[in-house]
Design an enzyme around this catalytic site. Structure first.
Site, PDB file in Angstrom:
ATOM      1  N   PHE A 152       0.812  -1.218   0.000  1.00 38.27           N
ATOM      2  CA  PHE A 152       0.000   0.000   0.000  1.00 38.27           C
ATOM      3  C   PHE A 152       0.845   1.267   0.000  1.00 38.27           C
ATOM      4  CE2 PHE A 152      -2.546  -3.385   1.868  1.00 38.27           C
ATOM      5  CZ  PHE A 152      -3.726  -3.292   1.139  1.00 38.27           C
ATOM      6  N   ARG A 154       2.945   4.605  -0.982  1.00 36.71           N
ATOM      7  CA  ARG A 154       2.769   5.655  -1.999  1.00 36.71           C
ATOM      8  C   ARG A 154       4.133   6.094  -2.495  1.00 36.71           C
ATOM      9  NH1 ARG A 154       0.097   9.701   1.982  1.00 36.71           N
ATOM     10  NH2 ARG A 154       1.591   8.532   3.218  1.00 36.71           N
ATOM     11  N   LYS A 204      -6.868  -4.757  -2.063  1.00 37.28           N
ATOM     12  CA  LYS A 204      -5.984  -3.766  -2.686  1.00 37.28           C
ATOM     13  C   LYS A 204      -6.738  -2.907  -3.712  1.00 37.28           C
ATOM     14  CE  LYS A 204      -2.469  -1.622  -4.266  1.00 37.28           C
ATOM     15  NZ  LYS A 204      -1.403  -0.881  -3.719  1.00 37.28           N
ATOM     16  N   PHE A 249      -7.209  12.554   1.062  1.00 33.29           N
ATOM     17  CA  PHE A 249      -7.716  12.333  -0.302  1.00 33.29           C
ATOM     18  C   PHE A 249      -8.982  13.124  -0.580  1.00 33.29           C
ATOM     19  CE2 PHE A 249      -4.705   9.361  -2.086  1.00 33.29           C
ATOM     20  CZ  PHE A 249      -3.964   9.099  -0.940  1.00 33.29           C
ATOM     21  N   GLY A 253      -8.390  19.281  -7.175  1.00 35.12           N
ATOM     22  CA  GLY A 253      -7.322  19.754  -8.061  1.00 35.12           C
ATOM     23  C   GLY A 253      -7.496  19.228  -9.464  1.00 35.12           C
ATOM     24  N   CYS A 260      -0.838   3.787 -10.286  1.00 37.10           N
ATOM     25  CA  CYS A 260      -1.796   2.873  -9.623  1.00 37.10           C
ATOM     26  C   CYS A 260      -3.259   3.230  -9.818  1.00 37.10           C
ATOM     27  CB  CYS A 260      -1.481   2.809  -8.131  1.00 37.10           C
ATOM     28  SG  CYS A 260       0.058   1.972  -7.805  1.00 37.10           S
ATOM     29  N   LYS A 263      -4.922   2.858 -13.340  1.00 31.38           N
ATOM     30  CA  LYS A 263      -4.856   1.455 -13.771  1.00 31.38           C
ATOM     31  C   LYS A 263      -5.760   0.568 -12.905  1.00 31.38           C
ATOM     32  CE  LYS A 263      -0.956  -0.642 -12.370  1.00 31.38           C
ATOM     33  NZ  LYS A 263      -1.266  -1.770 -11.494  1.00 31.38           N
TER      34      LYS A 263
HETATM   35  C1  UDX Z   1      -1.451   5.127  -4.509  1.00 30.39           C
HETATM   36  C2  UDX Z   1      -2.006   4.621  -3.169  1.00 30.39           C
HETATM   37  O1  UDX Z   1      -2.183   5.725  -2.275  1.00 30.39           O
HETATM   38  C3  UDX Z   1      -1.080   3.573  -2.566  1.00 30.39           C
HETATM   39  O2  UDX Z   1      -1.688   3.034  -1.394  1.00 30.39           O
HETATM   40  C4  UDX Z   1      -0.860   2.465  -3.579  1.00 30.39           C
HETATM   41  O3  UDX Z   1       0.045   1.509  -3.063  1.00 30.39           O
HETATM   42  C5  UDX Z   1      -0.330   3.018  -4.889  1.00 30.39           C
HETATM   43  O4  UDX Z   1      -1.233   4.031  -5.383  1.00 30.39           O
HETATM   44  P1  UDX Z   1       0.453   6.825  -5.300  1.00 30.39           P
HETATM   45  O5  UDX Z   1      -0.114   6.643  -6.670  1.00 30.39           O
HETATM   46  O6  UDX Z   1       1.922   6.702  -5.109  1.00 30.39           O
HETATM   47  O7  UDX Z   1      -0.215   5.809  -4.260  1.00 30.39           O
HETATM   48  O8  UDX Z   1       0.056   8.303  -4.822  1.00 30.39           O
HETATM   49  P2  UDX Z   1      -1.112   8.976  -3.950  1.00 30.39           P
HETATM   50  O9  UDX Z   1      -0.478   9.813  -2.921  1.00 30.39           O
HETATM   51  O10 UDX Z   1      -2.117   8.012  -3.504  1.00 30.39           O
HETATM   52  O11 UDX Z   1      -1.755   9.975  -5.040  1.00 30.39           O
HETATM   53  C6  UDX Z   1      -2.389   9.475  -6.214  1.00 30.39           C
HETATM   54  C7  UDX Z   1      -2.898  10.621  -7.059  1.00 30.39           C
HETATM   55  O12 UDX Z   1      -4.013  11.272  -6.451  1.00 30.39           O
HETATM   56  C8  UDX Z   1      -1.876  11.730  -7.306  1.00 30.39           C
HETATM   57  O13 UDX Z   1      -1.987  12.165  -8.651  1.00 30.39           O
HETATM   58  C9  UDX Z   1      -2.307  12.848  -6.361  1.00 30.39           C
HETATM   59  O14 UDX Z   1      -1.926  14.116  -6.816  1.00 30.39           O
HETATM   60  C10 UDX Z   1      -3.817  12.673  -6.387  1.00 30.39           C
HETATM   61  N1  UDX Z   1      -4.498  13.179  -5.185  1.00 30.39           N
HETATM   62  C11 UDX Z   1      -4.240  12.617  -3.972  1.00 30.39           C
HETATM   63  C12 UDX Z   1      -5.426  14.203  -5.303  1.00 30.39           C
HETATM   64  O15 UDX Z   1      -5.676  14.733  -6.394  1.00 30.39           O
HETATM   65  N2  UDX Z   1      -6.083  14.635  -4.174  1.00 30.39           N
HETATM   66  C13 UDX Z   1      -5.856  14.094  -2.950  1.00 30.39           C
HETATM   67  O16 UDX Z   1      -6.506  14.539  -1.978  1.00 30.39           O
HETATM   68  C14 UDX Z   1      -4.900  13.054  -2.835  1.00 30.39           C
END
Ligand code: UDX
Length: 426
Positions: A152, A154, A204, A249, A253, A260, A263
Site C-alpha cells: 500500500f 505511496r 488492494k 484524499f 485539483g 496505480c 490502472k
Molecule cells: C497510490 C495509493 O495511495 C497507494 O496506497 C498504492 O500503493 C499506490 O497508489 P500513489 O499513486 O503513489 O499511491 O500516490 P497517492 O499519494 O495516492 O496519489 C495518487 C494521485 O491522487 C496523485 O496524482 C495525487 O496528486 C492525487 N491526489 C491525492 C489528489 O488529487 N487529491 C488528494 O486529496 C490526494
C-alpha cells in the site's frame, strides 16, 4: 530468512530494503541490466526521498544483493516476492504477462519448498493462476504455496509508508505459508488482516478505488462549489474532521494520476464486467477524473479571449504528484497534449523530471514563465508554494495564474495584481 524480490521498481526495491532493515538476507532480481548495475552501485534508478541512503547502507553491508540470474536466485531463496509491473492492457484489465513469466521461471528452477508472494496489484484469482503456472512449469512436483500480500506504499513517501503500514494483508490458504509470512512481518506494529488470496487481492483494488472515488467526489463537488462561489478547501476541511470521513484524499485539483489509481480503477471495473456485474460508481469516478484537465482548458480559454492559438502557456510541474519523478498518467502531460492540440506554445518546468523531447523545458521558473500568457501549477511541489510572485509578474506576458492544485494564497497573488483561478478556491 532468504528473500528474493523479483522486479526492482518502486515497490520491489522498497520492499526489499525494508526486509534487509528487519534483518533478513535479500536478493533483488531484475531483467533490466541497467537497473541492476545502478542498484549494485548503491544508486536508485528512480527518485524517491530517503531510499538511496538505505540502499547504500544495505549494499555496503551486503544485506541486499542484486542480480540478473534468475535460476540461481530462485534456487537460493525460500520466500519469493513477485513485484513486477501489471500494466493496463488494451481492454483496461491488468496485463499479467510479467507475472506469468516469473511464475514459469519459479516452476522451472525451484529446488525445494518455497512461498511465492504476489505483491504487485493483481486481479482477483491471480494467486490461483500463479499456482497453475508454477505447477505446469515444474518438472518434478515440489511443494510450494502462493500468498497474496498487497503493498500500500505511496510514491514520494515509499519508505515511511512501507516502514509504518496501517495494516498488513496476508491472503493464504496454507497454515505453513501463513506462519512464514507472520514471522516475516513480526516486527511491524500494525494489525494483520488474515484472509484468503482472493479477498486479499480485492482489498488492494477496493482500497485504491475508494481513494480515487474520494478524489473524484471532491473534484465533482468543486464544480458545484465553483458556481456557488464556495471555497472547496473549507468544505474538505469541514467534511474531513468527521472521523467517519477522514481528512485524506479530499484535496480538489487536477485529479489523480500515477501508476496505480488510473490502472487499478479500470482493472476493477473490468473485473466486475468479466463477472457479469457492474461497478457504475467507478465508471463515474473515471469520467470525472478525465474531465478535469479539459475543464481547466475551458477556463484558460475564457481568460485568454476564447482561443489558445500561439498563446504561451507555462506549465509548472510534470510529475503526477510531488516528491516523485514519475510522470505516468500525469494530469500535467494530459494538459500539455491538449494545449498542443489547441495550438498553444508550451514551456515546462519540473524540479526533478527531465523530459527527453518537446515541449521546451527550462531549468528555472523565471525562464519558464518568461512572456507567458498564463501559468498553470500542475504538480504540488513545495517549491511552487514559496515563489517570489512579485518578481515573476513582470516577466510574464499576462499575469494569469491557474492553480491546478489549490496551493497558493489567493489573496496574496491577487494583491500583487495577478488574475488567479484555482479549483473552487474562492
Ligand atoms: C497510490 C495509493 O495511495 C497507494 O496506497 C498504492 O500503493 C499506490 O497508489 P500513489 O499513486 O503513489 O499511491 O500516490 P497517492 O499519494 O495516492 O496519489 C495518487 C494521485 O491522487 C496523485 O496524482 C495525487 O496528486 C492525487 N491526489 C491525492 C489528489 O488529487 N487529491 C488528494 O486529496 C490526494
Amino acid at each position: 530468512m532468504n528473500i528474493l524480490i523479483v522486479g526492482t521498481g518502486y515497490v520491489g526495491t522498497t520492499t526489499g530494503l525494508i526486509f534487509s532493515e528487519m534483518g533478513h538476507q535479500v536478493t533483488g532480481l531484475d531483467l533490466d541490466k541497467n537497473k541492476i548495475k545502478a542498484l549494485k552501485a548503491g544508486q536508485l534508478h528512480f527518485y524517491e526521498p530517503g531510499l538511496e541512503d538505505l540502499l547504500s547502507k544495505h549494499v555496503t553491508a551486503e544485506t541486499i544483493k542484486f542480480t540478473k540470474k534468475a535460476k540461481k536466485a530462485i534456487k537460493e531463496n525460500d520466500v519469493i516476492f513477485i513485484c513486477v509491473g501489471t500494466p493496463k492492457g488494451t481492454d483496461g484489465s491488468a496485463d499479467l504477462t510479467y507475472v506469468k513469466s516469473v511464475a514459469e521461471s519459479i516452476g522451472k528452477y525451484m529446488n525445494r519448498y518455497k512461498v511465492i508472494v504476489t505483491k504487485s496489484t493483481v486481479p482477483v484469482g491471480t494467486a490461483d493462476l500463479v499456482t497453475k503456472w508454477i505447477t505446469e512449469s515444474q518438472e518434478d512436483p515440489i511443494p510450494f504455496d502462493v500468498v497474496s500480500n498487497p503493498e500500500f506504499l505511496r510514491e514520494g513517501s515509499a519508505l515511511q509508508d512501507a516502514l509504518n503500514p496501517d495494516r498488513i494483508v496476508i491472503g493464504a490458504t496454507s497454515e505453513k505459508a501463513r506462519a512464514i509470512m507472520k514471522e516475516l512481518y513480526k516486527d511491524f506494529n500494525c494489525p494483520i488482516v488474515e484472509t484468503n488470496p482472493k479477498a486479499s487481492e480485492m482489498i488492494k483494488y477496493a482500497a485504491n478505488s475508494f481513494l480515487a472515488m474520494k478524489i473524484s467526489y471532491i473534484n465533482e463537488l468543486a464544480r458545484v462549489c465553483d458556481v456557488l462561489k464556495i471555497n472547496v478547501n473549507e468544505v474538505s476541511r469541514g467534511m474531513g474532521l468527521d472521523h467517519r470521513i477522514g481528512p485524506h484524499f479530499l484535496h480538489a485539483g487536477l485529479g489523480y494520476g500515477g501508476s496505480c489509481f488510473p490502472k487499478d480503477v479500470t482493472a476493477l471495473i473490468q473485473i466486475a464486467k468479466e463477472n457479469e456485474t457492474a461497478l457504475t460508481i467507478l465508471e463515474k469516478v473515471v469520467q470525472v477524473n478525465e474531465a478535469l484537465p479539459l475543464t481547466l482548458i475551458e477556463k484558460l480559454k475564457q481568460a485568454l479571449g476564447g482561443d489558445l492559438t500561439n498563446k504561451t502557456i507555462a506549465i509548472l510541474g510534470l510529475a503526477f504528484k510531488a516528491n516523485t519523478d514519475d510522470t505516468r498518467e500525469s494530469p500535467s502531460l494530459i494538459l500539455i497534449d491538449r494545449l498542443k492540440a489547441e495550438k498553444g506554445k508550451v514551456r515546462v518546468h519540473d524540479p526533478i523530471v527531465k523530459l527527453d523531447g518537446p515541449p521546451e523545458q527550462f531549468p528555472s521558473i523565471e525562464e519558464t514563465v518568461a512572456g507567458a500568457d498564463a501559468l498553470i501549477i500542475c504538480t504540488d511541489w513545495e517549491v511552487y508554494k514559496h515563489l517570489d510572485w512579485a518578481s515573476l509578474k513582470p516577466l510574464m506576458g499576462q499575469p494569469n495564474i491557474f492553480d491546478g492544485r489549490n496551493m497558493l494564497d489567493k489573496e496574496i497573488v491577487e494583491g500583487l495584481g495577478f488574475h488567479y483561478v484555482g479549483v473552487a478556491n474562492h
